[in-house]
Design a protein around this motif. Structure first.
Motif, mmCIF file in Angstrom:
data_model
loop_
_atom_site.group_PDB
_atom_site.id
_atom_site.type_symbol
_atom_site.label_atom_id
_atom_site.label_comp_id
_atom_site.label_asym_id
_atom_site.label_seq_id
_atom_site.Cartn_x
_atom_site.Cartn_y
_atom_site.Cartn_z
ATOM 1 N N UNK A 6 11.729 3.444 0.925
ATOM 2 C CA UNK A 6 10.303 3.478 1.231
ATOM 3 C C UNK A 6 9.771 4.765 1.841
ATOM 4 N N UNK A 7 10.565 5.446 2.642
ATOM 5 C CA UNK A 7 9.928 6.590 3.313
ATOM 6 C C UNK A 7 10.192 7.925 2.642
ATOM 7 N N UNK A 8 10.397 7.893 1.319
ATOM 8 C CA UNK A 8 10.551 9.145 0.601
ATOM 9 C C UNK A 8 9.303 9.456 -0.200
ATOM 10 N N UNK A 9 8.146 8.961 0.268
ATOM 11 C CA UNK A 9 6.886 9.186 -0.426
ATOM 12 C C UNK A 9 6.449 10.631 -0.313
ATOM 13 N N UNK A 10 5.341 10.928 -0.986
ATOM 14 C CA UNK A 10 4.811 12.277 -0.968
ATOM 15 C C UNK A 10 4.010 12.490 0.304
ATOM 16 N N UNK A 11 4.625 13.096 1.284
ATOM 17 C CA UNK A 11 3.955 13.230 2.573
ATOM 18 C C UNK A 11 2.765 14.181 2.496
ATOM 19 N N UNK A 14 8.729 -4.552 -1.862
ATOM 20 C CA UNK A 14 7.555 -4.005 -2.552
ATOM 21 C C UNK A 14 6.231 -4.518 -1.978
ATOM 22 N N UNK A 15 6.306 -5.455 -1.021
ATOM 23 C CA UNK A 15 5.090 -5.890 -0.347
ATOM 24 C C UNK A 15 4.429 -7.112 -0.965
ATOM 25 N N UNK A 16 3.284 -7.459 -0.343
ATOM 26 C CA UNK A 16 2.526 -8.632 -0.789
ATOM 27 C C UNK A 16 1.128 -8.190 -1.156
ATOM 28 N N UNK A 51 0.840 -1.210 0.000
ATOM 29 C CA UNK A 51 0.000 0.000 0.000
ATOM 30 C C UNK A 51 0.870 1.253 0.000
ATOM 31 N N UNK A 52 1.977 1.194 0.730
ATOM 32 C CA UNK A 52 2.883 2.345 0.767
ATOM 33 C C UNK A 52 3.491 2.593 -0.613
ATOM 34 N N UNK A 53 3.882 1.507 -1.291
ATOM 35 C CA UNK A 53 4.442 1.627 -2.645
ATOM 36 C C UNK A 53 3.410 2.181 -3.623
ATOM 37 N N UNK A 54 2.195 1.627 -3.540
ATOM 38 C CA UNK A 54 1.176 1.992 -4.530
ATOM 39 C C UNK A 54 0.640 3.409 -4.326
ATOM 40 N N UNK A 104 7.034 1.989 -8.857
ATOM 41 C CA UNK A 104 6.907 1.902 -7.397
ATOM 42 C C UNK A 104 8.089 2.472 -6.629
ATOM 43 N N UNK A 105 9.118 2.902 -7.350
ATOM 44 C CA UNK A 105 10.307 3.437 -6.677
ATOM 45 C C UNK A 105 11.360 2.372 -6.481
ATOM 46 N N UNK A 106 12.628 2.807 -6.260
ATOM 47 C CA UNK A 106 13.701 1.831 -6.070
ATOM 48 C C UNK A 106 13.544 1.061 -4.759
ATOM 49 N N UNK A 107 14.130 -0.146 -4.724
ATOM 50 C CA UNK A 107 14.057 -0.972 -3.513
ATOM 51 C C UNK A 107 14.724 -0.244 -2.356
#
Lengths: 113, 198
Positions: free
Chosen positions: B189-194, B69-71, A38-41, B183-186
């Motif tokens: 993870x915490x550089x998303x659009x806050x 990338x998650x499940x 969800x964080x990725x998407x 989805x961004x590089x492996x």
């Protein structure tokens, strides 16, 4: 926003927030997804995603299951039946709102004449 | 907000985990070489060992994707579609190999079949991207160019398998690149659009 009678679109404030709308839209297309996916998407930060999921769980729109996968903690999220209904309805409303705006824009030159 | 891109995120993730194609592609290449009795691969146990290594690599790559990338469990519709595509793919490959085995056409049924199933699978499951068209298109052209007469069924099928393997590996590398762009590089993870949240 138009909302004077029952036929006009009324937007659900809980769902309309962009982060929560993104989460519910992703979940509406899958059986379930974990926190990392969800964080990725959605491209939300951990803190934001966590806070949105808590609000959505409190509203009964998602269920959150904390489990261990390969001995590592994993948070799995599933859309509830109410959640499915609410997000589908919300996108319908947004679609109607867009059609309403396009129709209004088309009629604008005629009004000016 | 792009509804379609959010709704297709899970499907893209499921089918663009390109690194998983690399062990599969290597196995196709090794199967072709093994059947042609090439070098150490003329011994069956070498190919069996390669299969075990490929299986282990597949598991490790699956773990890498899950951790970074998650499940996600696709919807029932997507799962049914994947099963149908797999059955169609299997039938086309069997048909292509049988064609090479039973007839003496100047084309490679095996290479053509693999090109067609790859194009079909990507078109149905995700959408065809430029690298799919270029790589699978090249495989299709290679299979259909009338140079395969008089080489014998064995060579036709196995060279077809080797070419299909190379195409699978190449497609996988580009698929992984596309996944990273989406989805961004492996490990990032915490550089998303806050600002997307509250």
């Amino acid at each position: 926003m138009p909302g004077n009678n029952d036929d006009e679109p009324i937007l659900d404030r809980l769902i309309h927030e962009p982060g929560r709308l993104a989460i519910l839209t992703v979940l509406s297309s899958v059986k379930d997804a974990d926190f990392v996916f969800l964080q990725r998407a959605t491209r939300l930060t951990k803190g934001n995603l966590s806070s949105h999921l808590t609000k959505l769980e409190e509203a009964g729109l998602v269920t959150i299951e904390k489990r261990f996968v390969n001995r590592k903690p994993n948070t799995n999220v599933t859309l509830t039946a109410i959640g499915k209904e609410r997000i589908a309805h919300h996108w319908d409303q947004l679609e109607r709102l867009r059609n309403f705006s396009e129709k209004s824009l088309r009629e604008l030159p005629e009004l000016q004449e | 907000m792009e509804r379609k891109s959010l709704e297709s995120a899970a499907v893209i993730y499921s089918y663009m985990r390109g690194l998983l194609s690399i062990p599969a592609g290597i196995l196709l290449v090794l199967a072709g070489l093994s059947n042609l009795q090439w070098g150490p691969l003329r011994h069956v146990w070498v190919f069996v060992g390669a299969m075990v290594l490929a299986g282990a690599a597949y598991l490790l790559i699956t773990r890498y994707y899950s951790a970074n990338y998650g499940r996600v469990t696709p919807s029932t519709t997507a799962q049914v579609r994947a099963v149908v595509v797999t059955l169609v793919d299997a039938a086309v490959v069997v048909g292509g190999v049988r064609l090479d085995w039973t007839s003496d056409l100047p084309v490679s049924g095996t290479a053509t079949a693999f090109a067609l199933i790859m194009l079909f699978a990507y078109a149905v499951k995700v959408r065809l991207r430029a690298h799919h068209v270029i790589i699978c298109g090249s495989l299709l052209v290679a299979g259909l160019v009338p140079i395969w007469g008089r080489v014998g069924a064995d060579a036709k099928i196995n060279v077809g398998l080797i070419l299909a393997g190379i195409a699978t590996i190449a497609t996988g590398i580009f698929d992984h690149g596309a996944l990273r762009r989406t989805f961004g590089p492996a490990g990032d993870l915490d550089h998303g659009n806050s600002d997307a949240g509250e």
